[in-house]
Design a protein around this motif. Structure first.
Motif, mmCIF file in Angstrom:
data_model
loop_
_atom_site.group_PDB
_atom_site.id
_atom_site.type_symbol
_atom_site.label_atom_id
_atom_site.label_comp_id
_atom_site.label_asym_id
_atom_site.label_seq_id
_atom_site.Cartn_x
_atom_site.Cartn_y
_atom_site.Cartn_z
ATOM 1 N N ALA B 87 0.835 -1.210 0.000
ATOM 2 C CA ALA B 87 0.000 0.000 0.000
ATOM 3 C C ALA B 87 0.866 1.255 0.000
ATOM 4 O O ALA B 87 0.686 2.148 -0.832
ATOM 5 N N VAL B 88 1.828 1.318 0.915
ATOM 6 C CA VAL B 88 2.667 2.515 1.006
ATOM 7 C C VAL B 88 3.557 2.636 -0.237
ATOM 8 O O VAL B 88 3.764 3.732 -0.756
ATOM 9 N N GLY B 89 4.053 1.490 -0.722
ATOM 10 C CA GLY B 89 4.870 1.508 -1.941
ATOM 11 C C GLY B 89 4.098 2.098 -3.107
ATOM 12 O O GLY B 89 4.601 2.934 -3.859
ATOM 13 N N PHE B 90 2.854 1.688 -3.246
ATOM 14 C CA PHE B 90 1.978 2.198 -4.300
ATOM 15 C C PHE B 90 1.777 3.705 -4.155
ATOM 16 O O PHE B 90 1.903 4.463 -5.109
ATOM 17 N N LEU B 91 1.457 4.100 -2.930
ATOM 18 C CA LEU B 91 1.184 5.505 -2.632
ATOM 19 C C LEU B 91 2.385 6.379 -2.988
ATOM 20 O O LEU B 91 2.252 7.405 -3.646
ATOM 21 N N THR B 148 8.064 -2.975 -3.909
ATOM 22 C CA THR B 148 6.872 -2.451 -4.580
ATOM 23 C C THR B 148 7.181 -1.116 -5.237
ATOM 24 O O THR B 148 6.865 -0.882 -6.407
ATOM 25 N N TYR B 149 7.831 -0.246 -4.463
ATOM 26 C CA TYR B 149 8.171 1.084 -4.950
ATOM 27 C C TYR B 149 9.028 0.991 -6.219
ATOM 28 O O TYR B 149 8.706 1.596 -7.240
ATOM 29 N N THR B 150 10.075 0.169 -6.148
ATOM 30 C CA THR B 150 10.941 0.013 -7.326
ATOM 31 C C THR B 150 10.152 -0.618 -8.465
ATOM 32 O O THR B 150 10.284 -0.194 -9.608
#
Lengths: 260, 262
Positions: B87-91, B148-150
């Motif tokens: 969730a935070v990675g997406f955000l 996720t972020y990457t």
């Protein structure tokens, strides 16, 4: 129109294309040729509405381009297939995005898979296909929703010559059947002459229109045979004279690391 | 398991044979060394005693009670951490500004050694399940968040552009492009994050708890019972290997579309 990009880490802008202006008629097959880095791809990105324009305007059927247009198709240089989806899912994706219900989408997808000769490969994933097959899937994916204008960015550049000629013939056949407007970017002059009604020659960066040629070779054409038409060589010579200086300039610039 | 290269033409059976031979030799040496008095079994225990200890634990069901507790903490913490990380990675990948504001904080938080934080977690959240779950989340979150972020930042631009042209709405984009792209990165880090989850739970238990594998080991240690410590470690090792095999199967199922792994 003119397109400028800010150069990150440098306090100046890079002008990709400058004062480019031309009209394309409905159902016309137009190629844009020019040396590498002359902004051909930028031009397509602008027409597609993927990048906002810096100055000037583009209109499709009298409507100014403002974001991505739903009646437009784009075949990318690298086949931008979705690797986690099967052939059938890839071809059906634009229909899914457009809210076409599954029942009416299925026959259209099957029809296009048949037309590109990939019946039996519906459940394959892109990595299991050859380069030519992937390109055909990309083509079907674009054609399945019947866009009125199809933009193609050096779509066959990565293919071997034989596959390439076959694909070019397939493209001509599809085009002849549906008569959509095609804007085809390539650096290959022979390909451009064999396929097009008109050719726009661009200068080295920043790209401007150097000349526009009408190709009145007879249709229907076969790309392998049209090369032997007496007019072909003459056209090639004329256009190449225009192009070769630009290619040299483009090459010199790219060696100095200035071209984009 | 280490990847075996194609150059190596040693047959499978031969590899297994060697493994068994080496392990057997090690156990025999260990047993002999302790029986002959070269090494004091008080410090290193003895294979036969260890085997009897584990058999005894299994027979009485003692070990299962503790194993279940540890697994519970691991699984709950892992799921929460993964959910939060995604969730935070997406955000962050979506709102560049957010990522830029919080970047130093994320790096700082991730740099903090969680093992040292464990006593604080126990102080704040008690000796029970909650403190262990928080510990696990604090480890798993960062692994999943960064992948996720990457994964989303590294998504193929052509693919995003193609989806836009093909008419994808923002929701379509997440569902058909961003999420699948991020999933490959998340899966790539799955074995790391599961390993972290188990470590988190066991360390939490070890430092303050009244049940779980960490507690079993810590209790045995406080009694100077080398057999108990080693037997507890062996049980944990078996659990980790079982989980790892399961994950490899899962990974193979989910990465069907990837070219043959290197």
């Amino acid at each position: 129109m003119t397109q400028r990009f800010a150069l990150p880490r440098e306090d100046r802008e890079f002008t990709a294309v400058q004062d480019v202006s031309f009209d394309i008629g409905g159902g016309e097959f137009v190629s844009i040729v020019g040396p590498s880095g002359c902004g051909k791809s930028t031009l397509l990105g602008l027409i597609a509405g993927l990048v906002p324009i810096s100055a000037g305007h583009i209109s499709l059927d009298g409507q100014p381009v403002d974001g991505v247009n739903a009646r437009l198709g784009f075949v990318f240089q690298r086949d931008a297939l979705f690797p986690w989806k099967t052939v059938a899912q890839n071809v059906g994706l634009p229909l899914l995005f457009r809210g076409v219900d599954a029942a009416s989408a299925r026959p259209r997808v099957a029809d296009w898979i048949a037309r590109i000769g990939l019946t039996g490969f519906e459940r394959y994933h892109p990595h299991q296909l050859s380069g030519g097959m992937r390109k055909r899937v990309a083509l079907a994916m674009t054609m399945v929703y019947e866009p009125q204008i199809v933009l193609m960015d050096e779509p066959f550049g990565a293919l071997d010559v034989q596959t390439r000629n076959l694909m070019e013939n397939d493209l001509l056949e599809i085009w002849a059947q549906s008569r959509r407007t095609v804007v085809f970017v390539t650096h290959d002059l022979e390909e451009a002459i064999a396929l097009s009604d008109r050719i726009v020659v661009m200068t080295a960066s920043p790209g401007r229109v150097k000349a526009v040629y009408t190709i009145s070779l007879p249709r229907p054409r076969s790309v392998t045979e049209i090369r032997f038409h007496p007019d072909f060589g003459r056209l090639y010579e004329t256009i190449w004279k225009d192009l070769k200086d630009e290619v040299r300039v483009g090459y010199e610039r790219s060696r100095q690391g200035l071209a984009g | 398991m280490l990847a075996t290269s194609g150059v190596d033409k040693v047959s499978r059976a031969e590899v297994y044979l060697w493994r068994v031979v080496l392990l057997g030799a090690f156990l025999i040496l260990w047993e002999a060394a302790t029986r002959r008095g070269w090494v004091d079994p008080f410090f290193v225990s003895q294979p036969t005693v260890l085997a009897m200890q584990i058999a005894d634990w299994i027979r009485t069901g003692f070990i299962f009670r503790h194993l279940v507790v540890t697994m519970q903490e691991t699984i709950i913490g892992f799921l929460l951490g993964t959910l939060l990380g995604v969730a935070v990675g997406f955000l962050f990948a979506h709102w560049e500004k957010l990522a830029r504001i919080f970047d130093p904080l994320m790096v700082a938080l991730n740099a903090m050694p969680r093992v040292v934080l464990a006593p604080l977690f126990i102080l704040w959240f008690g000796l029970g399940l909650l403190s262990k779950v928080v510990m696990v989340v604090s480890l798993v979150f960062f692994v999943v968040f960064f992948s996720t972020y990457t994964g989303i930042r590294e998504v193929d631009r052509d693919l995003v552009n193609n989806a836009r042209i093909l008419g994808a709405s923002p929701r379509h984009m997440i569902r058909h492009v961003l999420l699948p792209s991020a999933l490959t990165w998340i899966f790539a880090s799955l074995r790391t994050s599961v390993g972290f989850a188990l470590i988190g739970a066991v360390v939490g238990e070890y430092l303050g708890s009244h049940e779980g594998m960490g507690y079993v080991i810590s209790y045995a240690e406080s009694m100077f019972n080398a057999t108990g410590v080693l037997a507890g470690l062996l049980v944990l090792m078996a659990a980790v290997i079982a989980i790892d095999i399961g994950l490899q199967r899962l990974d193979a199922r989910f990465s069907y579309w990837k070219p043959v792994p290197k």
